[in-house]
Every structure is written in C-alpha cells, then in structure tokens.
Write an enzyme that holds these catalytic residues in place. Sequence first.
Site, short mmCIF file in Angstrom:
data_model
loop_
_atom_site.label_atom_id
_atom_site.label_comp_id
_atom_site.label_asym_id
_atom_site.label_seq_id
_atom_site.Cartn_x
_atom_site.Cartn_y
_atom_site.Cartn_z
N CYS A 1 -2.56 8.87 2.98
CA CYS A 1 -2.34 8.59 1.56
C CYS A 1 -3.62 8.72 0.75
O CYS A 1 -3.56 8.78 -0.47
CB CYS A 1 -1.69 7.23 1.38
SG CYS A 1 -2.54 5.95 2.26
N GLU B 1 0.89 -1.17 0.00
CA GLU B 1 0.00 0.00 0.00
C GLU B 1 0.92 1.20 0.00
O GLU B 1 1.53 1.53 1.02
CB GLU B 1 -0.90 -0.06 1.25
CG GLU B 1 -2.27 0.54 1.02
CD GLU B 1 -2.34 1.99 1.41
OE1 GLU B 1 -1.79 2.82 0.65
OE2 GLU B 1 -2.91 2.27 2.47
#
Length: 488
Positions: free
Chosen positions: A288, A254
């Site tokens: 993010c 990720e």
Amino acid sequence: MIQSPLLDPIAGYIAGQWVDADSAARVDVTNPATGEVLASVPAMGAEETGRAIAAAQAALATIPDIETRRQWLQQANDALLANKKEIGRILCMEHGKPWPEAQGEVEYAASFFDYYARTMVDILAPEHLPGEFKGCTWSVHKRPIGVVGLITPWNFPIAMIAKKLAPALAAGCPSVIKPAKDTPLTMVALFRILHDHLQLPAGMVNLVMGNAGKIGGALMGSPTVRMVSFTGSTEVGQLLLEQSRADVKKLGLELGGNAPFIVCDDADIDGAIDGLMANKFRGAGQTCVCANRVYVHTAVYDEFAQKLFERVNALKVGNGMDEGVDIGPLINAAGFEKVREHVADALARGAHLKAGPRPDELDAARSLLYPPSVLTEVTHDMRCCQEETFGPLVPLIRFDDDAKVIEQANDTSFGLAAYLYTQDEQRAAWFMERLHFGHCGYNTGMGPAAHTPFGGMLTSGLGREGGHEGLLEYVELQTIPQGISRAS
Ligand code: ADP
C-alpha cells in the site's frame, strides 16, 4: 503439500488449544507461483469466533504485570529471529515473494516486538502532573483497552500482525486474530511459536480463520471486543466503521493508498531510480506504500525513462523460492486482472508501453507472473493514476510546474504515502507542507519502520502503527484527581 514443524497442527487456536472448525470443513491454500495446493486450513465462522472472544474476555482477568509482558515481547522477538528461515520459507511459498524479501519481512516483524520490548515501560508509565489544581493532585494512567480483534491482509503475512500484536501484548490486551484467506499458514506458524515459547495465559491470543464476513461480523457485533485493528481495503474498512457504531468500538484502520512519486528537475536521477526500484517492486508492487504514479519533470523525463527501462528489463520474474528472482507472482487472478486492465486502459488512451508485455499476451489462468511494466506519456486521468494498481506497473507522467504537480499528487481521496526527489531543501519543505500523506519519503523510497508512527490521512485510515503512538492506540487513558487530605 508443505511440511513444516511450525505447521503441526494446521489449526485454529482458542483458549490455548489447537482447534478445528466446528463443521470440520477446510479450505485449500495454494502457492501462487505454481498453483500447487500447499495445505488446507479450517473454515471457521461466527460460532468459533464467539468462543475465541469469550476466551479472550476470560484472559482479561489474568493479565500479568508489565515486566512479564515485556519478557513476552522479548521472547517473541528472539523466537521469530531464531525461526526466521522456516517462517520465511512458509511465507515465500504461500505469498510468492522472493526468498530474501520473505526473510527480510520476518526480521521486520521481529523489530516491532523488539522496539516495544525496549520502550513499553516508558511509554506506559503513568504521568503524575506537577503541583495541585482544584484541591487535588492529578495523574494519568494507561489501561488496556480490553479485548481486541486483529484482522490482517495477505501482502505482509507476518509483518502486519506483528505491528498489531506487539502493542496489544505490551498493553495487556487479549486478541482474536484473523489472517487473510490467501496467507493463513504464516499465521499458524506464528501461533506455533507463541505456543512453544511464550507461556501466555489461555485466551491471551486466539486464531480464527475462514469466512471473513462471518468472523468479522462476530467481532464487530460483540460488545466485548473494544477495538478492531484492520489492514486491508477501504471498502471493508468502511463496512467496519458502519459496524462499529452500535458499541462505539474503537477502530484502527490501515487502508488503501495511491502514492505519488515526484522527481524534480534538480533530483539525483540515479538515486531516484534506486529508490523507485526498491519501493515499487517489493512484493511485486503489492504494497500500500509503493509508488502508484510517478511524476517526472519534463527536463529529466527522457533520461529517467531510459535508465528506468534498462533497470526494469534486467529484473528476473519467477517463483520466489528460486535463487535470483526479483519479482514473484501476483497473489491471485483478480489482482492480476486489475494490472492488466490498467495497462490496457492506459494504452487505449494514448500511453506507450516501454517495458513489459502487451495485456493481450497475458492469461492469469496460465500464470500469475506479471512481468514488470513501464508506461510513458501517461496522463493523470488514466485508471492507473486514479486507482491503486497493486502490481508491478510504473506509469510515468510528465510535469513542468510544481504547483500543478502538487495539485495532481493531492488529487486523490487517499493519503497514505508519497515520495519526493529534489536536491533543493527549500523546495522539499514547500512540497512536504502541501502533500496530504501520512508518510512522505524525501530522497528515499523507504517505507515505515517500527520506531515511528505510520498511518494514513483522509480515506487511507485511522490511527497509527509503530512508534509510541502505535502502542497508545491499545490503551484507554484514565485520569485520577486525588483529593489532598487536610486532616493533619
Ligand atoms: P485485500 O484486497 O487486500 O484482500 P480485504 O479488505 O479484502 O483486502 O482483506 C483484508 C482482510 O480483511 C482479510 O483478512 C480479509 O479476509 C478481511 N475481510 C474481508 N471481508 C471482511 C469483512 N466483511 N469483515 C471483516 N474482515 C474482512
């Protein structure tokens, strides 16, 4: 210094024992809001990691049945919620995010244990295919992938490990866990809770912290470790990909994002501002999935900008431990400098600073508090649009053509999150089909949730976390064709 019953001892954890670094060396952890040293943690490396991997390998022989594992998850959920206040306090002090956000993060972390406790039996059930084929009946079984390495970042010190550990425990995978150097205390607190409440076999969970390159190298260099799940920068993700080659190790990655947030001329402007405020300023913009560049249709640009300045100017910046604070400090000087540079670059190229300080008024050595900032007349080529800022900066870009804005939104190697505000469903469907992002908010700035898969396209990563897909990452499929006896 921080005192807590959950930080006793502040140590690593290998084979069910609290352990220090072999060298006895320790590194300080500081509160980014005050600069105060909170505690020190062991500075471990490859040797300790090797022992943790061996302990995890030994635990493979002791994995209990699915019902026992389901109970672990239930107990983890209950214990996290029962200790929410104290874990959130530790998190708040080492990360700096506002108290309510830290408390909310603990609940969010618990939701992954809860979700998998409720669904794992169904998700992991073997599939028996109907009928016969080639003289056999066929079934597909889900086996634990083996020992896993779990490497987490500092921006969500408890949620990011929960997304990985809950499915690892559910699948029956022993783990070696490495927290980020800025936020290891929350992880120590989690291990205290696992130790006190779960009765896991020795070696089922192991905690190492210290030299990231050495620990990462030991995990990646071990053929015993069958998968590494990593959340962090694209640069480190790419390094792990290279290191995974020799053992054909599975990776869950990720990585970075560069989320566009598009507001069409027919959007509910107040709703879009609410969505943007919640999405952008969580964790001081250090997430993010948060909007990195905001494209607003020129017909509503001025109205949107004006309403946004008013909301941004009302935000309170300060120590996350203090009441009423909306935005805490940035995590460290490097993170602070990046935001400052992005603002300076945009101003030098003609953008206007409508909220927030001029970059030359700030000094990371004095304070890591970065007041929320809004830039107008930003263009797509500026650094704040090309790179992930990871701070409380909103760059507003004008657009007047859907096809062009899609082109700009997609003009990034990242593909993690995007957001769209329009009241026209057909227009939304047209956008969604074209946006190459794994998470696309439609009339919401909402991030991921435990019951759905989350992950990035393109260089934002590999694999998914959450949902049944997030559990299937931790299993290998084994197909069993069973010959049909013709004897009778
Ligand atoms: P960030 O910019 O968010 O700190 P990083 O990718 O540097 O992102 O860090 C994310 C996690 O990866 C942290 O736990 C960090 O310690 C770890 N890490 C950094 N370098 C390596 C490496 N070479 N191998 C494995 N993990 C690493």
